[in-house]
Design an enzyme around this catalytic site. Structure first.
Site, PDB file in Angstrom:
ATOM      1  N   GLY A  15       0.767  -1.229   0.000  1.00 20.51           N
ATOM      2  CA  GLY A  15       0.000   0.000   0.000  1.00 20.51           C
ATOM      3  C   GLY A  15       0.802   1.286   0.000  1.00 20.51           C
ATOM      4  O   GLY A  15       0.231   2.351   0.249  1.00 20.51           O
ATOM      5  N   SER A  21       3.423   8.229   2.583  1.00 19.03           N
ATOM      6  CA  SER A  21       2.579   7.128   3.039  1.00 19.03           C
ATOM      7  C   SER A  21       3.089   6.581   4.371  1.00 19.03           C
ATOM      8  O   SER A  21       4.304   6.470   4.580  1.00 19.03           O
ATOM      9  CB  SER A  21       2.580   5.995   2.015  1.00 19.03           C
ATOM     10  OG  SER A  21       2.054   6.408   0.775  1.00 19.03           O
ATOM     11  N   GLN A  42      -0.932  -0.731  -6.315  1.00 17.50           N
ATOM     12  CA  GLN A  42      -2.144  -1.023  -7.071  1.00 17.50           C
ATOM     13  C   GLN A  42      -2.191  -0.189  -8.341  1.00 17.50           C
ATOM     14  O   GLN A  42      -2.444   1.006  -8.311  1.00 17.50           O
ATOM     15  CB  GLN A  42      -3.377  -0.738  -6.201  1.00 17.50           C
ATOM     16  CG  GLN A  42      -4.671  -1.350  -6.734  1.00 17.50           C
ATOM     17  CD  GLN A  42      -5.409  -0.434  -7.693  1.00 17.50           C
ATOM     18  OE1 GLN A  42      -5.576   0.751  -7.427  1.00 17.50           O
ATOM     19  NE2 GLN A  42      -5.848  -0.979  -8.816  1.00 17.50           N
ATOM     20  N   ILE A  94      -3.419  -0.476   3.521  1.00 19.68           N
ATOM     21  CA  ILE A  94      -4.354  -0.377   2.402  1.00 19.68           C
ATOM     22  C   ILE A  94      -5.719   0.065   2.909  1.00 19.68           C
ATOM     23  O   ILE A  94      -6.267  -0.542   3.840  1.00 19.68           O
ATOM     24  CB  ILE A  94      -4.488  -1.736   1.694  1.00 19.68           C
ATOM     25  CG1 ILE A  94      -3.133  -2.172   1.115  1.00 19.68           C
ATOM     26  CG2 ILE A  94      -5.543  -1.684   0.606  1.00 19.68           C
ATOM     27  CD1 ILE A  94      -3.108  -3.603   0.624  1.00 19.68           C
ATOM     28  N   TYR A 157     -15.841  11.093   8.596  1.00 16.53           N
ATOM     29  CA  TYR A 157     -15.049   9.886   8.341  1.00 16.53           C
ATOM     30  C   TYR A 157     -15.957   8.766   7.843  1.00 16.53           C
ATOM     31  O   TYR A 157     -15.528   7.858   7.140  1.00 16.53           O
ATOM     32  CB  TYR A 157     -14.286   9.465   9.599  1.00 16.53           C
ATOM     33  CG  TYR A 157     -12.984   8.758   9.302  1.00 16.53           C
ATOM     34  CD1 TYR A 157     -11.904   9.450   8.752  1.00 16.53           C
ATOM     35  CD2 TYR A 157     -12.827   7.401   9.556  1.00 16.53           C
ATOM     36  CE1 TYR A 157     -10.717   8.800   8.480  1.00 16.53           C
ATOM     37  CE2 TYR A 157     -11.646   6.746   9.289  1.00 16.53           C
ATOM     38  CZ  TYR A 157     -10.590   7.459   8.751  1.00 16.53           C
ATOM     39  OH  TYR A 157      -9.412   6.811   8.478  1.00 16.53           O
ATOM     40  N   LYS A 164     -12.826   0.636   9.474  1.00 19.94           N
ATOM     41  CA  LYS A 164     -11.758   0.515  10.468  1.00 19.94           C
ATOM     42  C   LYS A 164     -12.219  -0.303  11.678  1.00 19.94           C
ATOM     43  O   LYS A 164     -11.431  -1.030  12.283  1.00 19.94           O
ATOM     44  CB  LYS A 164     -11.285   1.896  10.914  1.00 19.94           C
ATOM     45  CG  LYS A 164     -10.569   2.698   9.835  1.00 19.94           C
ATOM     46  CD  LYS A 164      -9.325   2.007   9.316  1.00 19.94           C
ATOM     47  CE  LYS A 164      -8.533   2.899   8.361  1.00 19.94           C
ATOM     48  NZ  LYS A 164      -7.356   2.204   7.785  1.00 19.94           N
ATOM     49  N   THR A 195      -0.852  13.007   4.905  1.00 21.23           N
ATOM     50  CA  THR A 195      -0.584  12.099   3.801  1.00 21.23           C
ATOM     51  C   THR A 195      -1.497  12.469   2.638  1.00 21.23           C
ATOM     52  O   THR A 195      -2.462  13.217   2.804  1.00 21.23           O
ATOM     53  CB  THR A 195      -0.841  10.633   4.202  1.00 21.23           C
ATOM     54  OG1 THR A 195      -2.240  10.476   4.474  1.00 21.23           O
ATOM     55  CG2 THR A 195      -0.040  10.236   5.435  1.00 21.23           C
ATOM     56  N   ALA A 197      -3.537  10.457   1.193  1.00 28.67           N
ATOM     57  CA  ALA A 197      -4.839   9.865   1.485  1.00 28.67           C
ATOM     58  C   ALA A 197      -5.633  10.736   2.451  1.00 28.67           C
ATOM     59  O   ALA A 197      -6.850  10.888   2.310  1.00 28.67           O
ATOM     60  CB  ALA A 197      -4.652   8.465   2.064  1.00 28.67           C
TER      61      ALA A 197
END
Length: 262
Positions: A15, A21, A42, A94, A157, A164, A195, A197
């Protein structure tokens, strides 16, 4: 981390998208401790960045692996078995949820977006652990990344929080089932970190600044601190720790309310 020697150990880090990251932060610490690394990514669009990151890591192996495709996982683990024979560590970094599912109300989450988030962000750990199981040496460790929203409401979120929660429950069940083989499974719950993400989370910077002000340490955590915890949990120093969600968030999760200065 001083005192940890992983020379001769082999780790798969899944990931890593770029230098910011959290998976890369853990990989750096593993490499500094002497571990040999393999990476999965990916899609070809990510290969170039990963090749640049690993250019100074001789012997690293790179795999294009979409965790939603069982065949790609099988090919990766088959190659690792042929080339390495065994694994000592797996880093599962990931997660994904469609942006639309994080912009509105959780109540309005579509079935498709819910299933996508749960498959990629939670079920993938189960699939990875199953594929890695025959390769995992006694004393091996698996680490995944979670977040405080798994147990408390963090507005926006949304479905990722549900994923999660499922991920943390999976950690406990996998720890139970793999424990007799001396394989440990743990989750790192990191505080907000800048990050790529994280930038996809609506209102992230507002949350980041708020957490840094409330946390007992009066700041947010760093990439290096997350990487250090990952190294520790995958090292012999954590030989008795499994099934845990370990926080590295400058203490934010212990706070019940903000009263301001006394």
């Amino acid at each position: 981390m001083v005192g940890i020697d992983l020379t001769g150990k082999r780790a798969l880090v899944m990931g890593v998208a770029n230098a910011r990251s959290l998976g890369w932060a853990i990989a750096q610490q593993l490499r500094a401790a002497g571990a040999q690394l393999a990476f999965s990514y990916q899609g070809e669009r990510l290969r170039g960045d990963l090749e640049k990151l690993t250019a100074d890591l001789p012997g690293s192996r790179l795999y294009d692996c979409d965790v939603t495709h069982a065949g790609e996982l099988e090919r990766m683990f088959s190659d690792l078995r042929a080339e390495w024979g065994s694994l000592d560590a797996v880093v599962h970094a990931i997660a994904f949820a469609p942006r639309a599912a994080m912009e509105g109300r959780y109540l309005d989450t579509t079935r498709e977006d819910w299933l996508t988030a749960l498959e990629i962000s939670a079920y993938s750990l189960v699939a990875v652990a199953r594929g890695a199981e025959p390769l995992l040496a006694p004393g091996a460790g698996i680490v995944t990344l979670t977040y405080y929203a798994a147990e408390k409401v963090v507005p926006r979120y949304n479905v990722m929080a549900i994923a999660k929660s499922a991920l943390e429950a999976s950690v406990r069940y996998l720890a139970y089932e793999l424990g007799r083989r001396e394989v440990r499974v743990n989750a790192i719950s990191a505080g907000p970190v800048r990050t790529v993400a994280a930038r996809s989370i609506p209102g992230f910077m507002k949350m980041y600044n708020k957490v840094g002000g409330i946390a007992p340490l009066g700041r947010n955590v760093t990439h290096e601190e997350v990487g250090n915890l990952g190294l520790f949990l995958l090292s012999p120093l954590a030989a008795g720790i499994t099934g845990e969600t370990v926080y590295v968030d400058a203490g934010y999760h212990v706070m019940g309310m903000e009263l301001g200065e006394e």
